[in-house]
Design an enzyme around this catalytic site. Structure first.
Site, PDB file in Angstrom:
ATOM      1  N   GLN A 237       0.538  -0.640  -0.148  1.00  0.00           N
ATOM      2  CA  GLN A 237       0.303  -0.187  -0.440  1.00  0.00           C
ATOM      3  C   GLN A 237       1.267   1.211   0.487  1.00  0.00           C
ATOM      4  OE1 GLN A 237      -3.547   0.482   0.008  1.00  0.00           O
ATOM      5  NE2 GLN A 237      -3.857  -1.851  -0.074  1.00  0.00           N
ATOM      6  N   CYS A 373     -10.035  -1.417  -4.823  1.00  0.00           N
ATOM      7  CA  CYS A 373      -9.310  -0.097  -4.901  1.00  0.00           C
ATOM      8  C   CYS A 373     -10.309   0.744  -5.912  1.00  0.00           C
ATOM      9  CB  CYS A 373      -8.734   0.061  -5.177  1.00  0.00           C
ATOM     10  SG  CYS A 373      -7.557  -0.972  -6.628  1.00  0.00           S
TER      11      CYS A 373
END
Length: 415
Positions: A237, A373
């Site tokens: 991330q 996402c």
């Protein structure tokens, strides 16, 4: 106003537009003689002058804002000079397409996009709040990127791509990057013959460069007191607080009343084991969970990162194929263990898709926790799950990418 096909093309011409709404992808919506125009660098409610960049489609055109006639009260000075409308769109740096919008209003727009996608595709209207990460408001959503990719132009100079193009733009700063990343980013150096320069600052070991396809090294990332090993070029991330935020969100959204640590719990698209570890930390060392990932190097690291859990394992395989084979070969005993399972999945931007969703639902798990996402891909998959009897029970959304249009969403689905 002239129309393509009758009086010639408008491409390259400037037009006045009243911007009405936001669309997925960080672009706003306007109309010109009844035709939809997707326009960049604008805010709903504004009147702008925009340059038509594509008028080939009958259903919509595309345009770039070049000046603002009536500004929104949410417009601010762009957080990155290299991406502001003061620059020609052809050399306007990409990667900060919401940087001209006040941070709180960016989140309001992201909420609208997520809510609209779920209403349109899944026919549900959940309450949506995009949560900020601690500290982001105080620095106007800058300084969060621990990883950034620079591209190299023909002269050897690195820089970001211009928005929606493969033109490399020369820049003097990288305001979305952490201080450590910006400090080592070689913006004033030359790398002839290379294509990319990756700059990263993992939790330990200091910032570093990956030049082209140089040999990979192993880095360590920390989430709380837990360490994860992964390749320096492997997926992690990007926001410095994202891994901890998603760990907590997955732990929060799993319904403990439905969780069985002895069931055949799954972590699909598992990477190096971040979310499998989140499940293990929440429910103890006896937790059984299998992490599935197509990247063999990530799987190797996941096996190491998950070794403290007796029932944890990591396997290499494309999720679509792996889960199809599982559904076709599972014994009655295995199916019983799967029927009590919790399945966590964190698919790529394109989402899980029909084949994977049908396979998951066919296993009859107790609950599904989906990390997404992309709001449109999520909404499509939520609709697919609903058709198979799995409804959306809980939702949390996070602003893991300030000053861009991206957001991360975590949902729980169950029968």
């Amino acid at each position: 106003m002239r129309e393509t096909g009758r009086m010639g093309t408008l491409e390259g011409q400037d037009v006045e537009l009243d911007v009405t709404s936001i669309a997925h992808g960080g672009i706003s919506v306007a109309r010109l003689d009844g035709r939809v125009v997707f326009v960049t660098d604008a805010i709903p409610g504004e009147k702008v002058v925009a340059r038509i960049t594509d008028d080939r489609k009958k259903s919509f055109w595309r345009a770039d804002t070049v000046s603002v006639l009536e500004a929104s009260r949410y417009r601010q000075e762009h957080v990155w000079v290299a991406a502001s409308i003061d620059r020609d769109p052809a050399v306007r740096a990409g990667g900060a397409e919401f940087g001209h919008i006040a941070l709180a209003h960016q989140r309001t727009l992201k909420e609208q996009v997520l809510r609209d996608a779920l209403e349109r595709m899944a026919h549900i209207t959940p309450e949506v709040t995009v949560e900020a990460l601690p500290g982001d408001d105080e620095v106007s959503g800058t300084g969060w990127r621990t990883r950034i990719r620079l591209h190299v132009d023909d002269s050897g100079r690195p820089g970001p791509f211009a928005a929606r193009s493969h033109t490399v733009v020369a820049v003097d700063d990288l305001p979305l990057a952490t201080a450590a990343v910006e400090e080592v980013a070689p913006l004033d150096q030359r790398f002839p013959g290379e294509e990319t320069i990756d700059v990263l600052s993992p939790s330990e070991g200091g910032a570093r460069l990956i030049i082209g396809k140089q040999a990979r090294t192993v880095v360590t990332e920390k989430v709380g007191d837990r360490e994860f090993r992964l390749d320096d070029a492997g997926f992690w991330q990007v926001h410095h607080g994202a891994a901890a935020t998603l760990t907590a969100a997955v732990q929060d959204l799993i319904d403990p009343e439905r969780f069985d640590p002895r069931a055949a719990n799954l972590d699909l698209y598992g990477g190096v084991g971040l979310l499998a570890a989140a499940v293990g930390d929440r429910f103890g060392q006896a937790t059984r969970i299998t992490s599935v990932e197509s990247d063999s190097r990530a799987t190797d690291h996941a096996a190491e990162n998950l070794q403290e859990w007796i029932g944890a394992s990591a396997v290499t395989g494309r999720v679509e194929r792996w889960i199809r084979e599982l559904t076709s070969s599972a014994t009655a005993t295995e199916r019983a263990r799967l029927a009590g399972a919790t399945i966590v999945l964190d698919p790529p931007r394109s989402g899980a898709g029909k084949e994977v969703v049908e396979a998951i639902a066919g296993l009859d798990p107790a609950q599904v926790v989906y990390v997404a996402c992309d709001p449109v891909a999520l909404a499509r998959d939520v609709a697919l799950f609903a058709d198979l009897g799995y409804g959306l029970e809980a939702l949390r959304a996070f602003d893991l990418f300030p000053n861009t249009h991206h957001l991360e969403t975590v949902v729980r689905l169950s029968r």
